[in-house]
Write a protein that holds these residues in place. Structure first.
Motif, short mmCIF file in Angstrom:
data_model
loop_
_atom_site.label_atom_id
_atom_site.label_comp_id
_atom_site.label_asym_id
_atom_site.label_seq_id
_atom_site.Cartn_x
_atom_site.Cartn_y
_atom_site.Cartn_z
N ILE A 145 88.74 62.62 13.77
CA ILE A 145 87.13 63.23 14.28
C ILE A 145 87.50 64.60 15.12
N ALA A 146 86.37 65.13 15.28
CA ALA A 146 86.17 66.29 16.04
C ALA A 146 85.32 65.82 17.34
N GLY A 147 86.06 65.80 18.41
CA GLY A 147 85.51 65.22 19.62
C GLY A 147 86.07 64.01 20.07
N ASN A 148 85.91 63.50 21.21
CA ASN A 148 86.32 62.24 21.59
C ASN A 148 85.40 61.07 21.63
N HIS A 149 85.45 60.10 21.31
CA HIS A 149 84.63 58.63 21.06
C HIS A 149 85.48 57.57 21.94
N LYS A 150 84.92 57.36 23.11
CA LYS A 150 85.67 56.32 24.15
C LYS A 150 84.87 55.06 23.91
N SER A 151 85.73 54.21 23.55
CA SER A 151 85.07 52.76 23.05
C SER A 151 86.45 51.65 23.50
N ASP A 152 86.04 50.82 23.80
CA ASP A 152 87.08 49.58 24.11
C ASP A 152 87.86 49.07 22.75
N SER A 192 78.97 66.26 16.06
CA SER A 192 79.84 65.41 16.90
C SER A 192 80.05 65.93 18.15
N TYR A 193 79.52 67.31 18.49
CA TYR A 193 79.98 67.60 20.08
C TYR A 193 79.15 66.83 21.02
N HIS A 194 78.32 65.73 20.50
CA HIS A 194 77.60 64.97 21.42
C HIS A 194 78.54 63.72 21.89
N ARG A 256 85.15 77.52 28.10
CA ARG A 256 86.29 76.59 29.01
C ARG A 256 86.62 75.47 28.36
N GLN A 257 85.69 74.67 27.86
CA GLN A 257 85.77 73.39 27.28
C GLN A 257 86.48 73.46 25.69
N PRO A 258 87.42 72.85 25.42
CA PRO A 258 88.21 73.03 24.06
C PRO A 258 87.51 71.66 23.08
N LEU A 259 87.66 72.21 21.92
CA LEU A 259 87.24 71.17 20.99
C LEU A 259 88.51 70.26 20.55
N GLU A 260 88.34 69.04 20.96
CA GLU A 260 89.37 68.13 20.76
C GLU A 260 89.52 67.34 19.44
N THR A 261 90.58 67.28 18.74
CA THR A 261 90.67 66.36 17.63
C THR A 261 91.28 65.21 17.93
N PHE A 262 90.82 64.01 17.40
CA PHE A 262 91.66 62.82 17.64
C PHE A 262 91.95 62.09 16.12
N ILE A 263 92.95 61.35 16.31
CA ILE A 263 93.18 60.41 15.12
C ILE A 263 92.66 58.95 15.64
#
Length: 297
Positions: A145-152, A192-194, A256-263
């Protein structure tokens, strides 16, 4: 007691509806009825009570349900442990936006198939928002995904950080200053920037603010929207290097804020051998693939 019969009981006890249980298990309703009746005869107690149109577990049914849940959970753990001996195998569903398939994952998939030919892959192209939904609902095993999704419930590993630019076409850049452009043309950005508040942080850096916005699930659509003068875009520099060199797209602001990619994958499935083998290969090979892509462009 047969494990198959205990599994049938577990599903009926969960659903409290034999018709639904039959659909889930792929049995006919008479088969379900027969298995429950045989089980009741074997243990010597009724397992279900029916009051009106509702079905309830009897005291014996509640006791049996507690132990059956534990027993079948232990069986699942045993199956997983035994599968580890065989190495990666079975089916693996991977979901990611089209951009990652085109620029990164195709090469990595080739390497993975060579290493693990027993794994049957299903590749799904989807927006980052839909990738998260597919992971949480177990429709997909691994996602990018593009962007971070914080979830337990989700385990996320950082793969990359891309520089984001506010850009416009050469024609719009030469026609008016940014304040005028934002009054007439929308800002186009990726939905996904949201996910982790990236859009809001980007907006804090922009003055003046756009009067209207367009959300898109496709980076390619954002680039084309900028090129054809539909609006001003927020986009990764990696996607528009060629257009920047040619002067077709003009940068207005570097965020200043980068676009982060996560698996990502579910935490309680992250240690499954097939999932782990793929995530480890992607994490190890992502930078090399990105460098190869950069040289080609």
């Amino acid at each position: 007691m047969e494990l198959r019969t205990l599994k049938t009981f577990q599903v009926v006890a969960d659903q409290l509806n034999q018709t639904k249980a039959a659909e889930i298990l792929g049995y006919t309703q008479p088969t379900i009825t027969m298995q429950i009746r045989n089980l009741e005869q074997e243990i010597g107690h009724p397992l279900f009570n029916r009051v009106g149109k509702k079905t309830y577990l009897t005291p014996a049914g509640k006791v049996l349900k507690q132990h059956v849940d534990k027993l079948l959970a232990y069986r699942d753990e045993m199956d997983k442990a035994l599968n580890l001996l065989n190495g990666p195998n079975g089916k693996l569903v991977i979901a990611a936006p089209e951009y990652y398939w085109t620029h990164f994952l195709t090469l990595l998939i080739h390497s993975y198939v060579s290493l693990h030919p027993k794994v049957k892959l299903k590749l799904v192209s989807s927006s980052s928002v839909d990738v998260i939904r597919m992971i949480t609902s177990n429709e997909a095993d691994v996602g990018v995904i593009a962007g971070n999704h914080k979830s337990d419930d989700i385990e996320a590993t950082l793969l990359d950080e891309e520089e984001l630019l506010l850009v416009t076409s050469r024609d719009l850049f030469e026609s008016a200053d940014l304040s005028v452009v934002f009054q007439k043309y929308p800002l186009i950005y990726k939905e996904s920037y949201h996910l982790d508040g990236l859009y809001d942080r980007c907006m804090e850096e922009i003055t003046p603010k756009p009067l209207s916005v367009i959300e898109s699930s496709s980076e390619e659509a954002i680039k084309q929207g900028v090129l054809n003068g539909t609006g001003v875009g927020i986009i990764s520099v990696d996607l528009i290097r060629e257009e920047l060199k040619k002067g077709e797209i003009v940068p207005l602001h570097r965020f200043r804020q980068p676009l982060e990619t996560f698996i990502i994958t579910l935490k309680d499935r992250a240690d499954e051998v097939t999932i782990r083998s793929f995530t480890e290969l992607v994490v190890e090979g992502w930078d090399e693939t990105a460098q190869a892509e950069s040289k080609e462009s």
